[in-house]
Design an enzyme around this catalytic site. Structure first.
Site, PDB file in Angstrom:
ATOM      1  N   HIS A 137       2.859   6.419  -5.573  1.00 24.06           N
ATOM      2  CA  HIS A 137       3.929   5.468  -5.040  1.00 24.06           C
ATOM      3  C   HIS A 137       5.550   5.252  -6.490  1.00 24.06           C
ATOM      4  O   HIS A 137       4.815   5.550  -7.279  1.00 24.06           O
ATOM      5  CB  HIS A 137       3.460   4.365  -4.202  1.00 24.06           C
ATOM      6  CG  HIS A 137       3.080   3.491  -4.611  1.00 24.06           C
ATOM      7  ND1 HIS A 137       1.660   3.545  -5.958  1.00 24.06           N
ATOM      8  CD2 HIS A 137       3.303   2.164  -6.085  1.00 24.06           C
ATOM      9  CE1 HIS A 137       1.276   3.043  -6.436  1.00 24.06           C
ATOM     10  NE2 HIS A 137       1.926   1.447  -6.290  1.00 24.06           N
ATOM     11  N   HIS A 139       5.953   1.631  -7.520  1.00 27.16           N
ATOM     12  CA  HIS A 139       5.993   1.577  -8.983  1.00 27.16           C
ATOM     13  C   HIS A 139       5.356   1.335  -9.871  1.00 27.16           C
ATOM     14  O   HIS A 139       4.862   2.647 -10.292  1.00 27.16           O
ATOM     15  CB  HIS A 139       4.425   0.185  -8.387  1.00 27.16           C
ATOM     16  CG  HIS A 139       4.731   0.104  -7.001  1.00 27.16           C
ATOM     17  ND1 HIS A 139       3.733  -0.970  -5.806  1.00 27.16           N
ATOM     18  CD2 HIS A 139       5.784  -1.645  -6.162  1.00 27.16           C
ATOM     19  CE1 HIS A 139       4.243  -1.466  -4.965  1.00 27.16           C
ATOM     20  NE2 HIS A 139       5.066  -1.753  -5.171  1.00 27.16           N
ATOM     21  N   ASP A 141       4.130   0.947 -12.334  1.00 26.33           N
ATOM     22  CA  ASP A 141       2.913   0.455 -13.530  1.00 26.33           C
ATOM     23  C   ASP A 141       2.258   2.313 -12.679  1.00 26.33           C
ATOM     24  O   ASP A 141       0.968   2.276 -13.450  1.00 26.33           O
ATOM     25  CB  ASP A 141       2.139  -0.868 -12.871  1.00 26.33           C
ATOM     26  CG  ASP A 141       1.691  -0.600 -11.610  1.00 26.33           C
ATOM     27  OD1 ASP A 141       2.546  -0.740 -10.671  1.00 26.33           O
ATOM     28  OD2 ASP A 141       0.221  -1.098 -11.536  1.00 26.33           O
ATOM     29  N   HIS A 142       2.820   2.671 -12.016  1.00 27.08           N
ATOM     30  CA  HIS A 142       2.474   4.369 -11.208  1.00 27.08           C
ATOM     31  C   HIS A 142       2.635   5.504 -11.713  1.00 27.08           C
ATOM     32  O   HIS A 142       2.555   6.325 -11.640  1.00 27.08           O
ATOM     33  CB  HIS A 142       2.061   4.303  -9.773  1.00 27.08           C
ATOM     34  CG  HIS A 142       0.826   3.334  -9.563  1.00 27.08           C
ATOM     35  ND1 HIS A 142      -0.158   3.567  -9.240  1.00 27.08           N
ATOM     36  CD2 HIS A 142       1.030   2.450  -9.312  1.00 27.08           C
ATOM     37  CE1 HIS A 142      -1.249   2.601  -8.823  1.00 27.08           C
ATOM     38  NE2 HIS A 142      -0.479   1.684  -9.429  1.00 27.08           N
ATOM     39  N   HIS A 194       0.943   0.101   1.445  1.00 28.86           N
ATOM     40  CA  HIS A 194       1.053  -0.526   0.527  1.00 28.86           C
ATOM     41  C   HIS A 194       2.356  -0.282   0.280  1.00 28.86           C
ATOM     42  O   HIS A 194       3.186  -1.053  -0.504  1.00 28.86           O
ATOM     43  CB  HIS A 194       0.502  -0.325  -1.029  1.00 28.86           C
ATOM     44  CG  HIS A 194       0.450  -0.097  -2.188  1.00 28.86           C
ATOM     45  ND1 HIS A 194      -0.013  -1.811  -2.080  1.00 28.86           N
ATOM     46  CD2 HIS A 194       0.331   0.123  -3.606  1.00 28.86           C
ATOM     47  CE1 HIS A 194       0.202  -1.914  -3.842  1.00 28.86           C
ATOM     48  NE2 HIS A 194       0.811  -0.793  -4.095  1.00 28.86           N
ATOM     49  N   ASP A 218      -2.479   2.453  -5.088  1.00 25.16           N
ATOM     50  CA  ASP A 218      -2.943   1.641  -4.490  1.00 25.16           C
ATOM     51  C   ASP A 218      -3.697   1.711  -2.881  1.00 25.16           C
ATOM     52  O   ASP A 218      -3.500   0.352  -2.137  1.00 25.16           O
ATOM     53  CB  ASP A 218      -1.805   0.909  -5.051  1.00 25.16           C
ATOM     54  CG  ASP A 218      -2.124   0.869  -6.110  1.00 25.16           C
ATOM     55  OD1 ASP A 218      -2.692   0.931  -7.215  1.00 25.16           O
ATOM     56  OD2 ASP A 218      -1.003   0.228  -6.860  1.00 25.16           O
ATOM     57  N   HIS A 256      -6.803   1.455  -9.784  1.00 25.62           N
ATOM     58  CA  HIS A 256      -6.860   0.693 -10.160  1.00 25.62           C
ATOM     59  C   HIS A 256      -8.649   0.434 -10.716  1.00 25.62           C
ATOM     60  O   HIS A 256      -9.368   0.392 -10.510  1.00 25.62           O
ATOM     61  CB  HIS A 256      -6.462  -0.794  -9.776  1.00 25.62           C
ATOM     62  CG  HIS A 256      -4.776  -1.154 -10.359  1.00 25.62           C
ATOM     63  ND1 HIS A 256      -4.230  -1.616 -11.009  1.00 25.62           N
ATOM     64  CD2 HIS A 256      -4.074  -0.372  -9.186  1.00 25.62           C
ATOM     65  CE1 HIS A 256      -2.838  -1.135 -10.916  1.00 25.62           C
ATOM     66  NE2 HIS A 256      -2.535  -0.749  -9.302  1.00 25.62           N
TER      67      HIS A 256
END
Length: 350
Positions: A137, A139, A141-142, A194, A218, A256
């Site tokens: 996705h 975001h 942090d990905h 998400h 996520d 995570h």
């Protein structure tokens, strides 16, 4: 080169193996070892997810994490099948990227490359050729490492959903579309909830005598699930049900390291669950030694993950929920999931 390996016994991991105001969202923070999300307004979430401001915030996260965890936040535990190697790469304060290698050809794919330096170091250490980036996705942090890795590996393709604004996307995927990397076959599955364009990737382990491997981003964590940023409980429930349908022996590789927090929260809901108690003890020991807790299996998850136990009467009773007369079972389960998610959002680890 033949992509068929002789059948061998399946490799398995070692045994041991809340409500917020309407419209509140979350963005990552720099807290150590805790769920890196804090409540903010919809406008700020939009800025984080869709603008350069979010990218600058992500860069700050990367810098701080590199300083605090020069060798990564956890000790990774590679997984081997005949012809396949899966290497978790601990990045940021609790994220995982995954380098998935066809050891016969030396070709590889990476899932969610958060920190391009850490991913590139793993690529060089393994001596492989990066052919694909699978992004679950949008975001940062990905997806934050996509641009740098594309610059370093010009022929590398970036896969993901067009419904998410994934950086450097070159090859949009549809639900159930398959991609080959060397002898490896990945299937993309649409799992909104998400984010609207969230996808997971399933590695077919059967040709290598291994189980399926779910890279869940996520969507699903060990004993947890992702925040409902852009979806409803009904949408997330359908996505989780799809994941469970992959089979109990499927290995879960989450985005995570949230195991200890999620298991501790789950233990507050189910006080008499031996599987949960055993897994919590194991995870506590793992985290004391800074060891990764992944993978688990989907079979395990169904014994202690409250987001996969919405059908269980004991969980429904703890939450004080009863199915309404004429209420569809899935509608009731969505209400259960919503309440579990609400309580998890309120939960504050000690």
């Amino acid at each position: 080169q033949s992509c068929r390996r002789p059948a061998e016994p399946r490799a398995r991991p070692e045994p041991g193996s809340g409500g917020l105001p309407e419209g509140v969202e979350y963005i990552p923070t720099r807290k150590k070892g805790k769920n890196p999300m804090k409540p903010v307004g919809v406008a700020w979430y939009s800025l984080y997810a869709r603008t350069r401001l979010g990218y600058l915030f992500y860069q700050r996260q990367v810098k701080k994490a590199r300083e605090r965890y020069p060798n990564g936040h956890s000790v990774p535990q590679p997984c081997h099948f005949p012809g396949v190697k899966i290497l978790p790469i601990p990045v940021l304060s609790n994220n995982y990227s995954y380098l998935v290698i066809d050891t016969g050809s030396g070709r590889a794919a990476v899932v969610d490359p958060s920190d391009p330096l850490a991913v590139q170091a793993a690529i060089e250490e393994e001596g492989v050729m990066l052919e694909a980036i699978f992004c679950t996705h949008k975001h940062w942090d990905h997806s934050g490492g996509n641009t740098v890795l594309r610059q370093q590996h010009g022929s590398c393709k970036v896969y993901g959903s067009t419904l998410d604004a994934i950086p450097e996307l070159t090859n949009p995927l549809e639900d159930k579309e398959k991609v080959k990397v060397g002898c490896l076959t990945f299937e993309a599955l649409a799992t909104p909830g998400h984010t609207v364009g969230h996808m997971v990737y399933v590695l077919d382990g059967e040709p290598f005598g291994g189980p399926p491997c779910l890279f869940s981003g996520d969507l699903l964590f060990l004993a947890g699930c992702g925040e409902l940023f852009e979806g409803s409980p009904e949408t997330m429930l359908a996505s989780l049900d799809m994941a469970v349908g992959l089979g109990e022996d499927t290995l879960l590789w989450p985005g995570h390291e949230y195991a200890l927090e999620c298991l501790t929260f789950a233990s507050l809901l189910e006080l008499d669950n031996p599987a949960l108690e055993q897994k919590l003890q194991w995870a506590t020991q793992q985290r004391q030694e800074k060891r990764s807790t992944c993978p688990s299996t989907l079979g395990e998850e169904q014994t202690y993950n409250p987001f996969l136990r919405t059908h269980r009467p004991e969980l429904q009773a703890v939450l004080g929920l009863r199915q309404g007369r004429g209420e569809h079972p899935d509608a009731f389960r969505a209400r259960v999931l919503k309440e579990v998610r609400r309580r998890k959002d309120l939960y504050k680890p000690t």
